[in-house]
Design an enzyme around this catalytic site. Sequence first.
Site, PDB file in Angstrom:
ATOM      1  N   ASP A 202       0.818  -1.031  -0.114  1.00  0.00           N
ATOM      2  CA  ASP A 202      -0.092  -0.179   0.090  1.00  0.00           C
ATOM      3  C   ASP A 202       1.014   1.131   0.028  1.00  0.00           C
ATOM      4  O   ASP A 202       1.845   1.355   0.744  1.00  0.00           O
ATOM      5  CB  ASP A 202      -0.926   0.282   1.274  1.00  0.00           C
ATOM      6  CG  ASP A 202      -2.006   1.098   1.311  1.00  0.00           C
ATOM      7  OD1 ASP A 202      -3.045   0.990   0.436  1.00  0.00           O
ATOM      8  OD2 ASP A 202      -1.846   2.144   1.961  1.00  0.00           O
ATOM      9  N   ASN A 210      -2.545  12.541  -3.958  1.00  0.00           N
ATOM     10  CA  ASN A 210      -3.324  13.102  -4.986  1.00  0.00           C
ATOM     11  C   ASN A 210      -4.022  14.346  -4.594  1.00  0.00           C
ATOM     12  O   ASN A 210      -4.199  15.236  -5.617  1.00  0.00           O
ATOM     13  CB  ASN A 210      -4.566  11.673  -5.007  1.00  0.00           C
ATOM     14  CG  ASN A 210      -4.228  10.808  -6.033  1.00  0.00           C
ATOM     15  OD1 ASN A 210      -3.302  11.191  -7.151  1.00  0.00           O
ATOM     16  ND2 ASN A 210      -4.909   9.669  -6.102  1.00  0.00           N
ATOM     17  N   HIS A 215      -4.377  14.194  -9.678  1.00  0.00           N
ATOM     18  CA  HIS A 215      -4.563  12.978  -9.937  1.00  0.00           C
ATOM     19  C   HIS A 215      -3.422  12.548 -10.881  1.00  0.00           C
ATOM     20  O   HIS A 215      -3.135  11.365 -11.279  1.00  0.00           O
ATOM     21  CB  HIS A 215      -5.918  12.626 -10.648  1.00  0.00           C
ATOM     22  CG  HIS A 215      -6.773  12.658  -9.374  1.00  0.00           C
ATOM     23  ND1 HIS A 215      -6.764  11.480  -8.636  1.00  0.00           N
ATOM     24  CD2 HIS A 215      -7.765  13.505  -9.132  1.00  0.00           C
ATOM     25  CE1 HIS A 215      -7.835  11.782  -7.672  1.00  0.00           C
ATOM     26  NE2 HIS A 215      -8.384  13.067  -7.790  1.00  0.00           N
ATOM     27  N   ASP A 219      -1.034   9.174 -10.871  1.00  0.00           N
ATOM     28  CA  ASP A 219      -1.170   8.431 -11.903  1.00  0.00           C
ATOM     29  C   ASP A 219       0.428   8.093 -12.145  1.00  0.00           C
ATOM     30  O   ASP A 219       1.013   6.818 -12.175  1.00  0.00           O
ATOM     31  CB  ASP A 219      -1.693   8.800 -13.133  1.00  0.00           C
ATOM     32  CG  ASP A 219      -3.015   8.522 -13.241  1.00  0.00           C
ATOM     33  OD1 ASP A 219      -3.646   8.056 -11.948  1.00  0.00           O
ATOM     34  OD2 ASP A 219      -3.896   9.048 -13.905  1.00  0.00           O
ATOM     35  N   GLU A 246      -4.510   2.258  -4.937  1.00  0.00           N
ATOM     36  CA  GLU A 246      -2.914   2.339  -4.746  1.00  0.00           C
ATOM     37  C   GLU A 246      -2.292   1.187  -3.951  1.00  0.00           C
ATOM     38  O   GLU A 246      -1.353   1.092  -3.292  1.00  0.00           O
ATOM     39  CB  GLU A 246      -2.654   3.636  -3.563  1.00  0.00           C
ATOM     40  CG  GLU A 246      -3.158   3.386  -2.175  1.00  0.00           C
ATOM     41  CD  GLU A 246      -4.378   3.976  -2.137  1.00  0.00           C
ATOM     42  OE1 GLU A 246      -4.891   4.124  -0.891  1.00  0.00           O
ATOM     43  OE2 GLU A 246      -5.131   4.093  -3.073  1.00  0.00           O
TER      44      GLU A 246
END
Length: 334
Positions: A202, A210, A215, A219, A246
């Site tokens: 994680d 984010n 975003h 990414d 994630e």
Amino acid sequence: MTERIKILAVDDRPENLLAIEALLDGPEVEVVKAHSGQQALGLMLGEDFALVLLDVQMPEMDGFETAELMRGHKNTRSVPIIFATAISKEQKHIFRGYDAGAVDYMFKPLDPDILRSKVDVFLRLYRQRRTLEDKTRELDAKVHELEELRRQLERSNALLERLSAIDGLTGIYNRRRFDEVLDMEWRRAQRNKTPIALIFVDLDCFKNYNDHYGHLAGDDCLRHAAEVMSSVLKRPSDTMARYGGEEFAAILPGTTAKDAAALAEQMRAGVQALDMDHACSFVTHCVTVSMGVASIIPERGAQPSTLVAAADTALYEAKQTGRNRVIIHPDAAA
């Protein structure tokens, strides 16, 4: 214009050849004349004939010898031969003609009606053979076309299968493929009584990342982390997948908890070494990951969910005890 069908007439007397030509030559039939057996053999090697009308009595090479030589060559052995002769009608002469390869016998002087009737039979057979050959070529072409279409379909299906198993963002396997591989490797481990390890990953404080960087940057962060972690796995049997959001997971067949933890530590260190700024992390200044490890030798009747739950519990502990670390589940460590 339709190509005329060729008939080869072989006779050492020109008047006989002219008579045959006058009887048979027409819009659909071309009579090719040969004055000797040697000339006939030469013509047959370069032409496609529906029928040979062959005189028996010729100087140097008679009709019997010519027919035997025609039958001895792969390009001419299937062409039907009708002998035309003025010699005795005794059976021994007729049988000799059949032994030499003739399919029929006619006696001179040739009866025009009988000659045309016999020739028509062989012309029909020739047309049927050519039609069959054409259809066979068409069929072969269709088979080749279908085979090529099958190969294209297989390639397309393989590509679709691969695309359906790949996560569009990171380029590694997706959750669907993860579930398939885990089920397959779990059953293999059950049969072989060997360990199977699972690493859950994680990204720490990723929601904050984010929210702060956007975003698109998130990414990019996921792609870089996936690339680094995947590079740690060297065996073809090891599988790295994006589990969701994630979260990532690695399936390691035939791997103990200790060895899986060593690989997880390489992944953790690799992500941290990317040194991707994370201003909103309460762990450190850069992007880090927390990891949970479990390894089990599956017993008969056990389900893969047992391993998933153990790795997930270890991941939860890693996050609760400070993050950016690897924790092995103590009760599921093979």
